[in-house]
Design an enzyme around this catalytic site. Structure first.
Site, PDB file in Angstrom:
ATOM      1  N   ASP A 134       3.951   0.452  -0.019  1.00  0.00           N
ATOM      2  CA  ASP A 134       4.928   0.015   0.972  1.00  0.00           C
ATOM      3  C   ASP A 134       5.758   1.201   1.461  1.00  0.00           C
ATOM      4  O   ASP A 134       5.243   2.306   1.595  1.00  0.00           O
ATOM      5  CB  ASP A 134       5.815  -1.065   0.342  1.00  0.00           C
ATOM      6  N   HIS A 172      12.447  -2.370   2.548  1.00  0.00           N
ATOM      7  CA  HIS A 172      11.389  -3.363   2.432  1.00  0.00           C
ATOM      8  C   HIS A 172      10.613  -3.256   1.132  1.00  0.00           C
ATOM      9  O   HIS A 172      10.350  -4.247   0.451  1.00  0.00           O
ATOM     10  CB  HIS A 172      10.441  -3.209   3.623  1.00  0.00           C
ATOM     11  N   SER A 335       5.526 -11.053   4.177  1.00  0.00           N
ATOM     12  CA  SER A 335       5.780  -9.874   3.360  1.00  0.00           C
ATOM     13  C   SER A 335       6.479 -10.232   2.056  1.00  0.00           C
ATOM     14  O   SER A 335       6.302  -9.555   1.051  1.00  0.00           O
ATOM     15  CB  SER A 335       6.650  -8.870   4.118  1.00  0.00           C
TER      16      SER A 335
END
Length: 514
Positions: A134, A172, A335
């Site tokens: 990520d 994230h 996600s």
């Protein structure tokens, strides 16, 4: 070439564009091709070899704009070159942070995590190594530090995969890592689904929210090298299958290494059975592709779906988790649903390290709670039901659900079978099956397979033969951005005639019309 963005992932979406004018990945068959590529580093061809990734047999090259037509034509025509694809950019887009519901974790209650931990007598195992590929992870976060192990940064090519925040990236990767395996031991913090796990951060998306196809592939191969058991990949791109081929090949290498690959279905409210999304649509046996559900088990309007291409659903709306600097926030998206499933996979691997991706996917589909979200199982994960079935040594069919082409075959096995197993089809005119569990597609339609052992009969979910007729959701919403369609890219060479010639050589090139 212009490849427009996939659409808002609400926590991470990806836009596919050429990373820089003229940068490509060349799949070489042998050293002859490498020698030729090296020899093309002249003014006439304008090629620069930037690197070689040997696990994927990929050379990264940059071609000067004025030389692209001639050089690409030479590469495409070389019998020692398997394919050439653009090294497209992957870019992250996030929603505004919402801290009002801090540390409220409806998702763990929804999937019965507490009951699952109690049934197992543990909350996972540090022996299970899971890679979060990520934007990196804040490995100093107090709620993550005990569970993180050294990783790597393929964006900046160093050993520091710290999650670097910006307007494009509020953290994230750190958020995904917390959903997988936050310890649950910090006052005012949160818990992951597998609070006992080893998380390896692998960064290939930068602080600006972007990263390359090449970086994602290198991260997967690094995970293979380090012998991880699970990969959580909350990203993807709307590109044609041919463009995604090197990525699919990397996942196939992970499959050969026994790694389970959990990935997001995407967030533009579309049917993946009709839309190219990768890696979500790669369909390899080790893959679990995840749609999102909400607090009421309804599908958020933005979540993608699909009977053939999406495995199952998991909570992904308003999910509270860790973000950098010891903070927490809510994010939404497939996600977020993806690391929840990855965390459950890690938890199940802690109970039985021998479980394969195909077996775990079938277990989650068989034990999932039925919801009105179109996936292969029309279900949402249930952690307690899955671990109880596993530890009680109940039988389940592998695969549990599938979509196959006409005349194709599919091998079934009964996990935890007791004694001899008898296989039969609910409709042999659509799907026939022999005594060893090998099913053969006969005609379009839907059937199920039954397996009977000494303890009774177990039945599969839907096995679809041929194209699936999907029903649109009642409120599909509007995708935040137009992801474009395969084959609508512009000619990257500035020479339409040359592009037409190249399309004769390589009709699957992204700028060629279908």
């Amino acid at each position: 070439m212009k490849l427009r963005n996939l659409g808002l992932f609400l926590a991470l979406a990806l836009a596919a564009q050429v990373s820089s004018a003229g940068e490509y990945l060349v799949k070489y068959k042998n050293t002859n091709a490498l020698n030729k590529i090296a020899a093309m580093q002249t003014e006439a061809f304008g090629l620069e070899m930037k690197g070689i990734h040997r696990p994927g047999q990929l050379a990264t090259v940059n071609i000067a704009k004025k030389n692209e037509a001639r050089t690409l034509a030479a590469l495409f025509a070389d019998k020692n070159v398997e394919y050439v694809v653009p090294n497209f950019t992957i870019r992250a887009f996030t929603t505004p942070v919402n801290t009002e519901a801090l540390k409220e974790q409806y998702a763990l209650a929804k999937v019965n995590a507490e009951a699952a931990w109690k049934r197992a007598g543990n909350k996972g195992s540090k022996n299970v190594l899971l890679a979060v590929i990520d934007t990196g992870v804040d490995y100093r976060h107090k709620n993550l530090a005990p569970n993180t192990v050294p990783g790597y940064d393929f964006r900046d090519n160093d050993a520091d995969p710290m999650d670097q925040t910006s307007a494009q990236n509020p953290g994230h990767g750190t958020h995904c890592a917390g959903i997988v395996g936050a310890t649950g031991l910090i006052d005012g913090g949160i818990s992951g689904l597998s609070p006992e796990v080893s998380i390896m951060p692998l960064r290939f998306l930068g602080a600006d929210g972007s990263g390359s196809l090449e970086g994602g592939i290198k991260a997967i191969d690094y995970a293979i090298e380090k012998k991880v058991q699970v990969i959580s990949a909350s990203w993807g791109a709307s590109v044609p299958p041919a463009t995604a081929q090197p990525l699919v090949e990397a996942i196939a290498r992970a499959e050969a290494a026994g790694i389970i690959f959990v990935t997001a279905a995407a967030n533009d409210g579309k049917n993946n059975d009709k839309t190219d999304v990768y890696p979500a649509n790669a369909g390899l046996p080790n893959m679990i592709t995840v749609a999102a559900s909400g607090a009421t088990d309804a599908k958020p309007s933005w979540s993608n779906y699909g009977k053939a291409k999406v495995s199952l659903a998991a909570p992904g709306e308003n999910i509270m988790s860790t973000v950098p600097s010891d903070k927490y926030s809510n994010m939404s998206g497939t996600s977020m649903a993806t690391p929840l499933v990855a965390g459950l996979v890690a938890f199940l691997k802690a109970q039985d390290a021998t479980l394969t991706g195909a077996e775990i996917k079938a277990l989650l589909q068989t034990t999932g709670s039925k919801v009105q979200i179109e996936t292969a199982c029309n279900c949402r994960i249930d952690a307690f039901a899955s671990v109880d079935t596993l530890l009680s040594k109940k039988a389940w069919l592998v695969p549990a659900a599938a979509t196959i082409g006409e005349k194709a075959t599919l091998q079934f096995t009964l996990k935890n079978a007791s004694g001899a197993v008898k296989f039969e089809s609910s409709n042999p005119a659509i799907l026939a099956v022999d005594a060893n569990g090998l099913a053969s597609a006969v005609a379009k339609g839907t059937a199920s397979i039954k397996a009977t052992d000494a303890n009774g009969t177990v039945q599969s979910l839907d096995i679809n033969v041929g194209a699936v007729t999907s029903k649109p959701p009642t409120d599909p919403g509007q995708p935040p951005t137009d992801p474009g369609q395969p084959g609508d890219g512009e000619c990257p060479l500035g020479d339409a005639a040359m592009c037409q010639i190249l399309c004769q050589i390589m009709p699957t090139a992204p700028w060629c019309s279908k």
